[in-house]
Structure formats: structure tokens, C-alpha cells
Scaffold this motif. Structure first.
Motif, PDB file in Angstrom:
ATOM      1  N   LEU A  88       0.805  -1.216   0.000  1.00  0.00           N
ATOM      2  CA  LEU A  88       0.000   0.000   0.000  1.00  0.00           C
ATOM      3  C   LEU A  88       0.840   1.269   0.000  1.00  0.00           C
ATOM      4  O   LEU A  88       0.497   2.241  -0.666  1.00  0.00           O
ATOM      5  N   LEU A  89       1.936   1.285   0.744  1.00  0.00           N
ATOM      6  CA  LEU A  89       2.704   2.510   0.918  1.00  0.00           C
ATOM      7  C   LEU A  89       3.976   2.560   0.084  1.00  0.00           C
ATOM      8  O   LEU A  89       4.575   3.626  -0.069  1.00  0.00           O
ATOM      9  N   GLY A  90       4.415   1.436  -0.447  1.00  0.00           N
ATOM     10  CA  GLY A  90       5.598   1.434  -1.291  1.00  0.00           C
ATOM     11  C   GLY A  90       5.307   2.024  -2.657  1.00  0.00           C
ATOM     12  O   GLY A  90       4.146   2.150  -3.071  1.00  0.00           O
ATOM     13  N   GLU A  91       6.354   2.415  -3.354  1.00  0.00           N
ATOM     14  CA  GLU A  91       6.179   2.950  -4.708  1.00  0.00           C
ATOM     15  C   GLU A  91       5.599   1.879  -5.628  1.00  0.00           C
ATOM     16  O   GLU A  91       6.087   0.751  -5.667  1.00  0.00           O
ATOM     17  N   MET A  92       4.566   2.236  -6.372  1.00  0.00           N
ATOM     18  CA  MET A  92       3.944   1.278  -7.286  1.00  0.00           C
ATOM     19  C   MET A  92       4.944   0.786  -8.333  1.00  0.00           C
ATOM     20  O   MET A  92       4.903  -0.375  -8.753  1.00  0.00           O
ATOM     21  N   ALA A  93       5.847   1.660  -8.714  1.00  0.00           N
ATOM     22  CA  ALA A  93       6.852   1.255  -9.706  1.00  0.00           C
ATOM     23  C   ALA A  93       7.697   0.101  -9.176  1.00  0.00           C
ATOM     24  O   ALA A  93       8.110  -0.777  -9.941  1.00  0.00           O
ATOM     25  N   GLY A  94       7.961   0.083  -7.870  1.00  0.00           N
ATOM     26  CA  GLY A  94       8.730  -1.006  -7.287  1.00  0.00           C
ATOM     27  C   GLY A  94       7.970  -2.316  -7.308  1.00  0.00           C
ATOM     28  O   GLY A  94       8.566  -3.389  -7.509  1.00  0.00           O
ATOM     29  N   VAL A  95       6.656  -2.259  -7.092  1.00  0.00           N
ATOM     30  CA  VAL A  95       5.828  -3.461  -7.162  1.00  0.00           C
ATOM     31  C   VAL A  95       5.845  -4.023  -8.583  1.00  0.00           C
ATOM     32  O   VAL A  95       6.036  -5.232  -8.802  1.00  0.00           O
ATOM     33  N   VAL A  96       5.667  -3.140  -9.566  1.00  0.00           N
ATOM     34  CA  VAL A  96       5.679  -3.564 -10.967  1.00  0.00           C
ATOM     35  C   VAL A  96       7.029  -4.153 -11.343  1.00  0.00           C
ATOM     36  O   VAL A  96       7.115  -5.197 -12.010  1.00  0.00           O
ATOM     37  N   GLU A  97       8.114  -3.515 -10.888  1.00  0.00           N
ATOM     38  CA  GLU A  97       9.457  -4.018 -11.193  1.00  0.00           C
ATOM     39  C   GLU A  97       9.681  -5.409 -10.605  1.00  0.00           C
ATOM     40  O   GLU A  97      10.295  -6.280 -11.237  1.00  0.00           O
ATOM     41  N   THR A  98       9.160  -5.620  -9.388  1.00  0.00           N
ATOM     42  CA  THR A  98       9.290  -6.929  -8.754  1.00  0.00           C
ATOM     43  C   THR A  98       8.578  -8.002  -9.565  1.00  0.00           C
ATOM     44  O   THR A  98       9.115  -9.100  -9.779  1.00  0.00           O
ATOM     45  N   PHE A  99       7.376  -7.710 -10.024  1.00  0.00           N
ATOM     46  CA  PHE A  99       6.636  -8.691 -10.824  1.00  0.00           C
ATOM     47  C   PHE A  99       7.284  -8.894 -12.189  1.00  0.00           C
ATOM     48  O   PHE A  99       7.284 -10.013 -12.712  1.00  0.00           O
ATOM     49  N   GLU A 100       7.828  -7.844 -12.771  1.00  0.00           N
ATOM     50  CA  GLU A 100       8.514  -7.996 -14.056  1.00  0.00           C
ATOM     51  C   GLU A 100       9.690  -8.969 -13.928  1.00  0.00           C
ATOM     52  O   GLU A 100       9.891  -9.827 -14.796  1.00  0.00           O
ATOM     53  N   ALA A 101      10.448  -8.844 -12.832  1.00  0.00           N
ATOM     54  CA  ALA A 101      11.637  -9.681 -12.654  1.00  0.00           C
ATOM     55  C   ALA A 101      11.296 -11.078 -12.171  1.00  0.00           C
ATOM     56  O   ALA A 101      11.886 -12.067 -12.634  1.00  0.00           O
ATOM     57  N   ASN A 102      10.359 -11.197 -11.230  1.00  0.00           N
ATOM     58  CA  ASN A 102      10.112 -12.474 -10.553  1.00  0.00           C
ATOM     59  C   ASN A 102       8.982 -13.295 -11.155  1.00  0.00           C
ATOM     60  O   ASN A 102       8.882 -14.494 -10.857  1.00  0.00           O
ATOM     61  N   VAL A 103       8.137 -12.676 -11.965  1.00  0.00           N
ATOM     62  CA  VAL A 103       6.985 -13.390 -12.537  1.00  0.00           C
ATOM     63  C   VAL A 103       7.052 -13.413 -14.058  1.00  0.00           C
ATOM     64  O   VAL A 103       7.130 -14.479 -14.680  1.00  0.00           O
ATOM     65  N   PHE A 104       7.025 -12.237 -14.666  1.00  0.00           N
ATOM     66  CA  PHE A 104       6.978 -12.198 -16.127  1.00  0.00           C
ATOM     67  C   PHE A 104       8.315 -12.593 -16.758  1.00  0.00           C
ATOM     68  O   PHE A 104       8.332 -13.174 -17.851  1.00  0.00           O
ATOM     69  N   GLY A 105       9.408 -12.290 -16.075  1.00  0.00           N
ATOM     70  CA  GLY A 105      10.704 -12.729 -16.586  1.00  0.00           C
ATOM     71  C   GLY A 105      10.797 -14.239 -16.701  1.00  0.00           C
ATOM     72  O   GLY A 105      11.092 -14.780 -17.780  1.00  0.00           O
ATOM     73  N   PRO A 106      10.552 -14.983 -15.614  1.00  0.00           N
ATOM     74  CA  PRO A 106      10.575 -16.448 -15.713  1.00  0.00           C
ATOM     75  C   PRO A 106       9.566 -17.008 -16.701  1.00  0.00           C
ATOM     76  O   PRO A 106       9.843 -18.007 -17.371  1.00  0.00           O
ATOM     77  N   LEU A 107       8.396 -16.372 -16.795  1.00  0.00           N
ATOM     78  CA  LEU A 107       7.411 -16.859 -17.758  1.00  0.00           C
ATOM     79  C   LEU A 107       7.919 -16.660 -19.184  1.00  0.00           C
ATOM     80  O   LEU A 107       7.765 -17.543 -20.042  1.00  0.00           O
ATOM     81  N   ARG A 108       8.531 -15.523 -19.446  1.00  0.00           N
ATOM     82  CA  ARG A 108       9.096 -15.284 -20.784  1.00  0.00           C
ATOM     83  C   ARG A 108      10.212 -16.284 -21.091  1.00  0.00           C
ATOM     84  O   ARG A 108      10.339 -16.764 -22.224  1.00  0.00           O
ATOM     85  N   ILE A 109      11.033 -16.588 -20.087  1.00  0.00           N
ATOM     86  CA  ILE A 109      12.073 -17.604 -20.277  1.00  0.00           C
ATOM     87  C   ILE A 109      11.437 -18.941 -20.633  1.00  0.00           C
ATOM     88  O   ILE A 109      11.869 -19.649 -21.560  1.00  0.00           O
ATOM     89  N   ALA A 110      10.384 -19.315 -19.905  1.00  0.00           N
ATOM     90  CA  ALA A 110       9.695 -20.586 -20.170  1.00  0.00           C
ATOM     91  C   ALA A 110       9.122 -20.614 -21.580  1.00  0.00           C
ATOM     92  O   ALA A 110       9.235 -21.625 -22.290  1.00  0.00           O
ATOM     93  N   ARG A 111       8.515 -19.524 -21.990  1.00  0.00           N
ATOM     94  CA  ARG A 111       7.924 -19.470 -23.338  1.00  0.00           C
ATOM     95  C   ARG A 111       9.006 -19.553 -24.417  1.00  0.00           C
ATOM     96  O   ARG A 111       8.818 -20.206 -25.451  1.00  0.00           O
ATOM     97  N   ALA A 112      10.148 -18.902 -24.177  1.00  0.00           N
ATOM     98  CA  ALA A 112      11.223 -18.903 -25.170  1.00  0.00           C
ATOM     99  C   ALA A 112      11.898 -20.257 -25.283  1.00  0.00           C
ATOM    100  O   ALA A 112      12.295 -20.685 -26.385  1.00  0.00           O
TER     101      ALA A 112
END
Length: 233
Positions: A88-112
């Protein structure tokens, strides 16, 4: 099950911390070659180690990696970030960056790499999770690991037809630079790597590295309030 001897593996974030331990464990068990990635890879004196550049949040970087490492039969999604800022209080950009690295990054690796694994006989995809996949209190980081756990479970079904073993590895805090400021008992990276490799070779779908992780997993059938953990720093 997946044989490590003679295999060719890829470990994202493979030049430090857990990733380095994974690469060494593969070599100790007879892997023929291990690609290790980093944003700025360092040369290796070991001819069996091939350092490659990767920014896991950049689709073009992932595509370039897949073009270079077309001979792999084991892929380990290890790279990630640890930023437990409040949701709630952290920067939203940090939340998005975390998901980009920890969720979408591994998913993109799996797809590739899914078609590459298929063309090389099926092989294995290993995703590195955390006890925080099942716990509350680690904000964006815990939420990202929970999301990756769900993705891994779905990928296991989607990749079954091509014979790819999909392994989720859960652990408490490992003794690495990433969590050096965390005040909690820690396990050695070598112990985590050995458990991961054992899981590959015995046909496991999920590896629970330490007793604490096993206890938290067993508590999932209880009240959600019992899943809250202190994330002391």
C-alpha cells in the motif's frame, strides 16, 4: 526424471549466490556445459561454463539468449529481485518491477525455451520459489513468488505433452548476498543446489529444501492467519 550427467543446462542469475551453486552442482554431477547469465557477465576459467548476458525483464534480451543457447535440456529460472516494500505505501513502480523480474521474466524464459526443450527431448524446467510463496508479510516479493508458484503449476500441465519435467523449488532464506540483511536462520546455497539436483534426478515435481519450508507447506490447509511471517531486516 532428468539425467544431469552429459546434460547442457542454463541457469539465469548463475554467476552469484544460489545460481552459482546450481551451476557448480550441475558440473559436479557431470553436466557437459552450463550457460550462466548475468546483466554484466564475467569470464570464466572453466571451459564448461559459458557466461551470457541477460536482462530478464527485456524480451529482446531473452530472445537473444534463446538464439544462443539452443542446445539446452535443463533450464533453471533463478534470477530475481528481493524488494519487500509494503504493497500500500511502497512505490507502485517497485511493485511492478518486482513482478517484471520475478513473474513475467521467468514466464518469458519458459515461453522462449519450451520449444527448445521439446526439440532436445523434453528436458526440464526448474523454477526457484520460496517459502514466502505461501506466506503473508513479504509484500510484493511474497506476492510475486506466489504468482510464480501458480504459473509453475500450470506450466507443468502445459509442458507435460512434450515430456518436460517441471520442478518448483521452495526454500527458506539461503545464505547469499541478497538476504544478508535479513535476520533469520539461513541454509547454505550448496544444500539448496543438491536438493534441486536430487529432485531432477528422482523425477520430483516439487522440492521442499528445509524443514521450515515443509512445515509452512503443511500448514496451508489451516487458517490463513497462521501463514503470516515476520520479515525482519
Amino acid at each position: 526424471m532428468t539425467s544431469i550427467k552429459g546434460s547442457i543446462a542454463l541457469v539465469t542469475g548463475g554467476q552469484r549466490g544460489l545460481g552459482h551453486a546450481f551451476a557448480q552442482e550441475f558440473l559436479n554431477r557431470g553436466a557437459a556445459k552450463v550457460y550462466v547469465t548475468a546483466r554484466a557477465p564475467r569470464p570464466s576459467d572453466d571451459p564448461r561454463i559459458v557466461p551470457l548476458e541477460l536482462e530478464v525483464t527485456d524480451p529482446e534480451s531473452i530472445a537473444a539468449l534463446a538464439t544462443r543457447a539452443r542446445d539446452v535440456d535443463i533450464v533453471v529460472n533463478n534470477a530475481g529481485v528481493l524488494r519487500p516494500a509494503p504493497l500500500l505505501l511502497g512505490e507502485m513502480a517497485g511493485v511492478v518491477e518486482t513482478f517484471e523480474a520475478n513473474v513475467f521474466g521467468p514466464l518469458r524464459i519458459a515461453r522462449a525455451f519450451a520449444p527448445i526443450l521439446a526439440s532436445n527431448g523434453g528436458g526440464a524446467l526448474v523454477d526457484i520459489h520460496s517459502v514466502l510463496s505461501w506466506s503473508s508479510g513479504a509484500a510484493a516479493y511474497g506476492a510475486s513468488k506466489a504468482a510464480l508458484w501458480s504459473i509453475t503449476n500450470s506450466l507443468r500441465i502445459e509442458l507435460a505433452g512434450q515430456g518436460t519435467q517441471v520442478v518448483g523449488v521452495h526454500l527458506g532464506f539461503a545464505d547469499t548476498d541478497m538476504v544478508k540483511a535479513v535476520s533469520a536462520p539461513k541454509i547454505s546455497p550448496a544444500e539448496v543446489a543438491a536438493a534441486m539436483a536430487d529432485g531432477l534426478e528422482t523425477g520430483a515435481t516439487e522440492v521442499l529444501v528445509d524443514e521450515f519450508t515443509r512445515k509452512v507447506k503443511a500448514s496451508l490447509s489451516g487458517p490463513v492467519e497462521d501463514l503470516a511471517l515476520s520479515f525482519a531486516r
